[in-house]
Design an enzyme around this catalytic site. Structure first.
Site, PDB file in Angstrom:
ATOM      1  CE1 TYR A  11    -113.604   4.708  13.391  1.00  0.00           C
ATOM      2  CE2 TYR A  11    -115.495   4.790  14.701  1.00  0.00           C
ATOM      3  CZ  TYR A  11    -114.932   3.984  13.657  1.00  0.00           C
ATOM      4  OH  TYR A  11    -115.353   3.121  12.928  1.00  0.00           O
ATOM      5  CG  ASP A  31    -109.071  15.673  20.790  1.00  0.00           C
ATOM      6  OD1 ASP A  31    -108.946  15.359  22.046  1.00  0.00           O
ATOM      7  OD2 ASP A  31    -109.706  14.834  20.095  1.00  0.00           O
ATOM      8  CG  ASN A  35    -111.188   7.841  24.814  1.00  0.00           C
ATOM      9  OD1 ASN A  35    -110.168   7.097  24.881  1.00  0.00           O
ATOM     10  ND2 ASN A  35    -112.391   7.583  24.179  1.00  0.00           N
ATOM     11  CB  SER A 124    -126.094   8.779  19.965  1.00  0.00           C
ATOM     12  OG  SER A 124    -126.347   7.467  20.245  1.00  0.00           O
ATOM     13  CE1 TYR A 149    -122.134   8.872  24.396  1.00  0.00           C
ATOM     14  CE2 TYR A 149    -123.549   7.131  24.104  1.00  0.00           C
ATOM     15  CZ  TYR A 149    -123.021   7.974  23.590  1.00  0.00           C
ATOM     16  OH  TYR A 149    -122.810   8.242  22.254  1.00  0.00           O
ATOM     17  CE  LYS A 153    -123.228  12.009  22.359  1.00  0.00           C
ATOM     18  NZ  LYS A 153    -122.322  12.853  21.927  1.00  0.00           N
ATOM     19  CG  PHE A 178    -128.962   4.562  13.444  1.00  0.00           C
ATOM     20  CD1 PHE A 178    -129.110   5.830  13.223  1.00  0.00           C
ATOM     21  CD2 PHE A 178    -129.832   3.853  14.234  1.00  0.00           C
ATOM     22  CE1 PHE A 178    -130.353   6.490  13.456  1.00  0.00           C
ATOM     23  CE2 PHE A 178    -131.041   4.306  14.206  1.00  0.00           C
ATOM     24  CZ  PHE A 178    -131.601   5.428  14.139  1.00  0.00           C
ATOM     25  CB  ILE A 217    -122.478 -13.305  19.980  1.00  0.00           C
ATOM     26  CG1 ILE A 217    -121.659 -13.513  18.843  1.00  0.00           C
ATOM     27  CG2 ILE A 217    -123.845 -12.769  19.725  1.00  0.00           C
ATOM     28  CD1 ILE A 217    -122.023 -14.169  17.602  1.00  0.00           C
ATOM     29  NE  ARG A 231    -127.506  -2.104  19.081  1.00  0.00           N
ATOM     30  CZ  ARG A 231    -128.434  -3.196  19.623  1.00  0.00           C
ATOM     31  NH1 ARG A 231    -129.777  -3.495  19.133  1.00  0.00           N
ATOM     32  NH2 ARG A 231    -128.408  -3.435  20.681  1.00  0.00           N
ATOM     33  CG  ASP A 293    -127.923  -6.058  32.866  1.00  0.00           C
ATOM     34  OD1 ASP A 293    -128.567  -6.967  32.348  1.00  0.00           O
ATOM     35  OD2 ASP A 293    -127.489  -6.113  33.882  1.00  0.00           O
ATOM     36  CG  ASP A 295    -126.840  -4.795  24.182  1.00  0.00           C
ATOM     37  OD1 ASP A 295    -126.461  -3.591  24.129  1.00  0.00           O
ATOM     38  OD2 ASP A 295    -126.018  -5.799  24.335  1.00  0.00           O
TER      39      ASP A 295
HETATM   40  C1  UD1 Z   1    -123.793   1.706  22.203  1.00  0.00           C
HETATM   41  C2  UD1 Z   1    -124.644   2.871  22.131  1.00  0.00           C
HETATM   42  C3  UD1 Z   1    -124.652   3.850  21.314  1.00  0.00           C
HETATM   43  C4  UD1 Z   1    -123.317   4.377  21.201  1.00  0.00           C
HETATM   44  C5  UD1 Z   1    -122.434   3.090  20.529  1.00  0.00           C
HETATM   45  C6  UD1 Z   1    -121.151   3.435  20.217  1.00  0.00           C
HETATM   46  C7  UD1 Z   1    -126.739   2.393  23.690  1.00  0.00           C
HETATM   47  C8  UD1 Z   1    -128.041   2.024  23.854  1.00  0.00           C
HETATM   48  N1  UD1 Z   1    -126.022   2.500  22.645  1.00  0.00           N
HETATM   49  O1  UD1 Z   1    -124.465   1.117  20.833  1.00  0.00           O
HETATM   50  O2  UD1 Z   1    -125.316   4.915  21.853  1.00  0.00           O
HETATM   51  O3  UD1 Z   1    -123.277   5.354  20.138  1.00  0.00           O
HETATM   52  O4  UD1 Z   1    -122.534   2.139  21.696  1.00  0.00           O
HETATM   53  O5  UD1 Z   1    -120.310   3.868  21.296  1.00  0.00           O
HETATM   54  O6  UD1 Z   1    -126.086   2.778  24.839  1.00  0.00           O
HETATM   55  N2  UD1 Z   1    -122.056  -7.042  21.217  1.00  0.00           N
HETATM   56  C9  UD1 Z   1    -121.529  -8.313  21.331  1.00  0.00           C
HETATM   57  N3  UD1 Z   1    -120.273  -8.780  21.907  1.00  0.00           N
HETATM   58  C10 UD1 Z   1    -119.329  -7.500  22.293  1.00  0.00           C
HETATM   59  C11 UD1 Z   1    -119.864  -6.333  21.998  1.00  0.00           C
HETATM   60  C12 UD1 Z   1    -121.062  -6.154  21.467  1.00  0.00           C
HETATM   61  O7  UD1 Z   1    -122.310  -9.517  21.091  1.00  0.00           O
HETATM   62  O8  UD1 Z   1    -118.395  -7.991  22.552  1.00  0.00           O
HETATM   63  C13 UD1 Z   1    -123.247  -6.557  20.432  1.00  0.00           C
HETATM   64  C14 UD1 Z   1    -124.177  -5.955  21.092  1.00  0.00           C
HETATM   65  O9  UD1 Z   1    -125.121  -6.826  22.217  1.00  0.00           O
HETATM   66  C15 UD1 Z   1    -125.054  -5.056  20.223  1.00  0.00           C
HETATM   67  C16 UD1 Z   1    -124.098  -5.065  19.148  1.00  0.00           C
HETATM   68  O10 UD1 Z   1    -122.994  -6.035  19.339  1.00  0.00           O
HETATM   69  O11 UD1 Z   1    -125.995  -6.139  19.821  1.00  0.00           O
HETATM   70  C17 UD1 Z   1    -123.394  -3.522  18.991  1.00  0.00           C
HETATM   71  O12 UD1 Z   1    -122.657  -3.271  20.284  1.00  0.00           O
HETATM   72  P1  UD1 Z   1    -121.828  -1.910  20.378  1.00  0.00           P
HETATM   73  O13 UD1 Z   1    -120.929  -2.144  19.514  1.00  0.00           O
HETATM   74  O14 UD1 Z   1    -121.458  -2.158  21.843  1.00  0.00           O
HETATM   75  O15 UD1 Z   1    -122.938  -0.754  20.066  1.00  0.00           O
HETATM   76  P2  UD1 Z   1    -124.672  -0.606  20.830  1.00  0.00           P
HETATM   77  O16 UD1 Z   1    -124.532  -1.071  22.020  1.00  0.00           O
HETATM   78  O17 UD1 Z   1    -125.479  -0.806  19.886  1.00  0.00           O
END
Ligand code: UD1
Length: 333
Positions: A11, A31, A35, A124, A149, A153, A178, A217, A231, A293, A295
């Site tokens: 990506y 590569d 994935n 990250s 993971y 890093k 981020f 959510i 975020r 868990d 987050d």
């Molecule tokens: C995570 C990883 C980060 C990684 C990134 C992309 C951690 C702390 N963070 O970030 O290192 O680079 O993924 O792979 O490990 N959410 C929902 N519903 C969903 C999916 C997500 O509400 O179905 C919310 C999550 O609770 C969060 C936000 O969306 O608040 C972003 O989630 P996500 O895209 O998974 O990224 P991070 O967890 O922030």
């Protein structure tokens, strides 16, 4: 410059290859397609008018990497290749440590053999761990994470830092991303994970496309303005340009430098969902469920250092991110 891009079919890697080519560089993709799909390489060709050189290579395999270095005079490396699923890493820690650490160490050994001394590393914001206040600044302790993971890093940053101490003429830029979202404006490149997505934007894309019923959510009772997590979402093309700038920086400096790549703004899940609906004219079914868990309630970047050192700043808006994500996702329908 001849730039080896490990994980260049993925990506962020594929978007970076496009920006490198647009800037006149010659990227060489390595590569293993564990994935990613070769079609991304063809699509880069459609966007830029030239299909980049590609090797199906596992970076933890020294013989395969040596072969690539023997075929091209590599001036610098951008190292993306790694396993990246947070949840999977909890279930398969050994695979994550073996793959993500071996690939970096093998790469460094082969770079040393061939006299290549410039590296941009895909790190990250997860390295800031759960204890730092936001916005995250590079000088804060970045020595803890919440998943195997994330620990890979942290450990890779350590390995690269120690390597730079031992080799003062080496240059490593550790880019702490981020939350990258969005897609190439052509709709040809984007985030297309296998199976049910874990990350928010690919999940939203599948719901919008009718492939998944609704978004959940994760948590509506955080101590944030609207109760959902915040975020720092940034457009993947901005992130790709950040790599180009980091490469230019690495070419002129020695030593190790950690740099945040983020917008500096916190956006909540609900704000992102609403922006997606509004800009694309789509109703997105969602429910607010329990917290996930691990987050953290909120974090975003202090993006000052990237501006000062690299002259880089994110330019795309949240609306751009939502529009381009949907433009890509709807093609998969
Ligand atoms: C995570 C990883 C980060 C990684 C990134 C992309 C951690 C702390 N963070 O970030 O290192 O680079 O993924 O792979 O490990 N959410 C929902 N519903 C969903 C999916 C997500 O509400 O179905 C919310 C999550 O609770 C969060 C936000 O969306 O608040 C972003 O989630 P996500 O895209 O998974 O990224 P991070 O967890 O922030």
């Amino acid at each position: 410059m001849n730039i080896l891009v490990t994980g260049g079919a993925g990506y962020i890697g594929s978007h970076t290859v496009v920006e490198l080519m647009n800037a006149g560089h010659n990227p060489i993709i390595a590569d293993d397609l564990s994935n990613a799909h070769y079609s991304a390489v063809d699509r880069i060709g459609k966007i830029t008018g030239k299909v980049p050189t590609f090797y199906k290579v596992n970076c933890a395999c020294k013989a395969q990497l040596r072969h690539v270095f023997s075929q091209h005079k590599i001036d610098a490396v951008i190292h993306f290749a790694a396993f990246k699923a947070v949840g999977e890493s909890v279930k398969k820690p050994l695979e994550y440590y073996r793959n993500n650490l071996d690939s970096t160490m093998t790469l460094l050994e082969v770079m040393e053999e061939f006299g290549c001394k410039k590296l941009v590393f895909s790190s990250s914001a997860t390295v800031y761990g759960p204890n730092n206040p936001h916005p995250y600044k590079e000088e804060m302790p970045a020595i803890q994470s919440s998943s195997p993971y994330g620990w890979t890093k942290v450990m890779n940053e350590r390995i690269l830092t120690d390597y730079c101490t031992a080799h003062p003429d080496f240059s490593a830029v550790l880019l702490r991303y981020f939350n990258p979202i969005g897609a190439h404006e052509s709709g040809l490149l984007g985030d297309d994970p296998n199976g049910i997505p874990n990350n928010l934007m690919p999940y939203i894309g599948r719901v919008a496309a009718g492939q998944l019923e609704k978004l959940t959510i994760f948590g509506g009772d955080y101590e944030t303005p609207d109760g959902t997590c915040q975020r720092d979402y940034l457009h993947v093309v901005d992130l790709a340009v950040g790599h180009l700038k980091a490469l230019e920086y690495a070419a002129e400096h020695n030593g190790v430098e950690a740099i945040n790549l983020g917008t500096g703004n916190g956006i909540s899940v609900l704000e992102l969902v609403n922006a997606f609906q509004k800009v694309n004219g789509i109703k997105l079914p969602y429910v607010v469920g329990p917290r996930r868990d691990g987050d953290l309630p909120a974090f975003w970047a202090d993006a000052t250092k990237a501006k000062q050192l690299l002259g880089w700043e994110a330019t795309h808006t949240v609306e751009d991110m939502c529009r381009s994500s949907w433009n890509f996702a709807k093609k998969g329908v």
